[in-house]
Structures are given as C-alpha cells and as structure tokens.
Design a protein around this motif. Sequence first.
Motif, short mmCIF file in Angstrom:
data_model
loop_
_atom_site.label_atom_id
_atom_site.label_comp_id
_atom_site.label_asym_id
_atom_site.label_seq_id
_atom_site.Cartn_x
_atom_site.Cartn_y
_atom_site.Cartn_z
N UNK A 18 0.80 -1.22 0.00
CA UNK A 18 0.00 0.00 0.00
C UNK A 18 0.83 1.27 0.00
N UNK A 19 2.16 1.14 -0.08
CA UNK A 19 3.03 2.30 -0.23
C UNK A 19 3.79 2.28 -1.56
N UNK A 20 3.39 1.37 -2.46
CA UNK A 20 4.00 1.30 -3.77
C UNK A 20 5.31 0.54 -3.80
N UNK A 21 5.54 -0.32 -2.82
CA UNK A 21 6.79 -1.07 -2.74
C UNK A 21 6.59 -2.48 -3.30
N UNK A 22 7.52 -2.90 -4.14
CA UNK A 22 7.43 -4.18 -4.83
C UNK A 22 7.50 -5.35 -3.87
N UNK A 23 6.59 -6.32 -4.09
CA UNK A 23 6.61 -7.56 -3.32
C UNK A 23 6.83 -8.78 -4.21
N UNK A 24 6.40 -8.70 -5.48
CA UNK A 24 6.56 -9.84 -6.38
C UNK A 24 6.44 -9.37 -7.82
N UNK A 25 7.04 -10.16 -8.73
CA UNK A 25 7.06 -9.83 -10.15
C UNK A 25 6.70 -11.07 -10.96
N UNK A 26 5.88 -10.88 -11.98
CA UNK A 26 5.56 -11.94 -12.92
C UNK A 26 5.93 -11.49 -14.32
N UNK A 27 6.78 -12.24 -14.98
CA UNK A 27 7.11 -12.00 -16.38
C UNK A 27 6.25 -12.92 -17.22
N UNK A 28 5.38 -12.34 -18.05
CA UNK A 28 4.48 -13.13 -18.87
C UNK A 28 3.07 -13.16 -18.32
N UNK A 29 2.16 -13.84 -19.03
CA UNK A 29 0.73 -13.82 -18.68
C UNK A 29 0.39 -14.88 -17.64
N UNK A 30 -0.83 -14.75 -17.10
CA UNK A 30 -1.33 -15.76 -16.17
C UNK A 30 -2.86 -15.72 -16.18
N UNK A 31 -3.46 -16.84 -15.79
CA UNK A 31 -4.90 -16.89 -15.55
C UNK A 31 -5.15 -16.39 -14.13
N UNK A 32 -5.33 -15.11 -13.98
CA UNK A 32 -5.48 -14.52 -12.64
C UNK A 32 -6.83 -14.85 -12.01
N UNK A 33 -7.88 -14.98 -12.83
CA UNK A 33 -9.19 -15.23 -12.27
C UNK A 33 -9.43 -16.73 -12.11
N UNK A 34 -8.60 -17.32 -11.25
CA UNK A 34 -8.66 -18.75 -10.95
C UNK A 34 -8.41 -18.89 -9.45
N UNK A 35 -8.66 -20.07 -8.88
CA UNK A 35 -8.35 -20.25 -7.46
C UNK A 35 -6.89 -19.93 -7.13
N UNK A 36 -5.96 -20.25 -8.04
CA UNK A 36 -4.55 -19.93 -7.79
C UNK A 36 -4.33 -18.43 -7.74
N UNK A 37 -4.94 -17.72 -8.69
CA UNK A 37 -4.81 -16.26 -8.70
C UNK A 37 -5.47 -15.63 -7.50
N UNK A 38 -6.64 -16.14 -7.14
CA UNK A 38 -7.36 -15.61 -5.97
C UNK A 38 -6.54 -15.81 -4.70
N UNK A 39 -5.89 -16.94 -4.61
CA UNK A 39 -5.08 -17.23 -3.42
C UNK A 39 -3.95 -16.21 -3.27
N UNK A 40 -3.33 -15.85 -4.38
CA UNK A 40 -2.26 -14.85 -4.34
C UNK A 40 -2.81 -13.50 -3.88
N UNK A 41 -3.92 -13.07 -4.47
CA UNK A 41 -4.48 -11.75 -4.13
C UNK A 41 -4.95 -11.73 -2.67
N UNK A 42 -5.58 -12.80 -2.23
CA UNK A 42 -6.05 -12.84 -0.83
C UNK A 42 -4.86 -12.83 0.14
#
Length: 215
Positions: free
Chosen positions: A186-210
């Motif tokens: 929430x201060x604009x500091x990097x926590x992780x990077x993904x190079x390339x695409x992903x299916x974000x709207x999946x249980x795996x993607x949801x788990x990362x966002x949660x």
Amino acid sequence: MDQDEKRKSPRPIIVGTGLFAAALGIAVAVWLSNGGANAATCPVRAEAAQAIDDAATGELAALLPSSQWRDYSDLAFEDADGNPVTLADFAGKKLLINFWATWCAPCREEMPFLDALEAQYGGDDFEVVAISLDIGADGPTAAALFLEEIGAQNLKLFADPSYKLFERLRNEAVTLGLPATILVDDEGCELAVLQGPAHWDTPDGHNVIETLLDI
C-alpha cells in the motif's frame, strides 16, 4: 499432491498461440527477475514476499518474490482523460500493476482475467492498475477501443504512450517483454514480479491476491 510438487508440475503450453505461448519466454527471462541495481528502494519485507511466494502455485507458479524492494510510488502515467497520474495517487491500496499493449497477443488474452479479478477484489484496499504501453498519440485510443471490444467493465484505462515505463522496467531488469505484472504494497513497494501472462481469475490467482490483502 503437496504444495512443492504442485509448484514443480509444469503448466500446459499451447505452442504458437494462446495464453501460455509465452511460457518459454518466461523461462528464458527468469534470470532477470529482481536483478535491477538502480531502482529506488523500500524497506525489506522478506516475510511478506515469502508469504506471496508460498501462495504462488499452479497458474501463478512463475510469480517470483522480490529481492530488490523497488519503490514504484513515483511511477508516472496518465488516466483516460490524459491527466498525469503516479502510483503515489493510489497510496493506501495494494496493487496489481499490469503492463500491456494491444499488439501483444498474450496481453490481449490476459486482460479479461484481470477485469474479472478487479470485479471480485477491487475496492478501497486493492486495485488492478492495467497500464497500456501502446505508443503514440493514438495509443490510449487503441487501448480504450480494445477494452470496449472485450466488454471490460471494471478496469480503468491507464496509459503511457511514451513507452518510458517499459524502458524503466527493462533498465531495472524487471522484465524483457510484455505482459509484465508487479504486486506492490500500500506504499508502492514491490513484493513480487511476474514476467508473462497468467490466468489470474482462478483459485490460484485468488489465493495470491487474498494473501496480498492479508499482509
């Protein structure tokens, strides 16, 4: 299958076309991740980055934790009306920042997943900030038309028609190409990077966002 086995299991690749056609490029580019030397830095948040890394399985197994702690709060681009914006304007929100372009086939396939992710999680605490890098005065128009074409209802249009943001990502060794995604706190500091695409709207993607939201 335990978590370690899941992370080691290869994802399906459709050669030539489709969302996972970029998987080979991801593998080739992995050595670049978080290798920049000139970026402004944030306080080390190793535990937070590790939590995201632990959550990044399956569809998100290529998401890599930060080791450089780059500060992106000064990242500058424009909104749909051409007004200047920086990531500092999003202070207080955790963000998924996606860099894309209409000429990038994997980006086009990924965008509906990001729109759905914003629909589910977007709000006071989180936002998907998808920044078009279509070049030139007509770049933002092309991006807007594409979002309209796919029926994106939740993503706001942001753009950098100068392409300077990609030059920054390349110079700081964040990524070689598009799409590229950065998760920040929430201060604009990097926590992780993904190079390339992903299916974000999946249980795996949801788990990362949660997990990001719980940090």
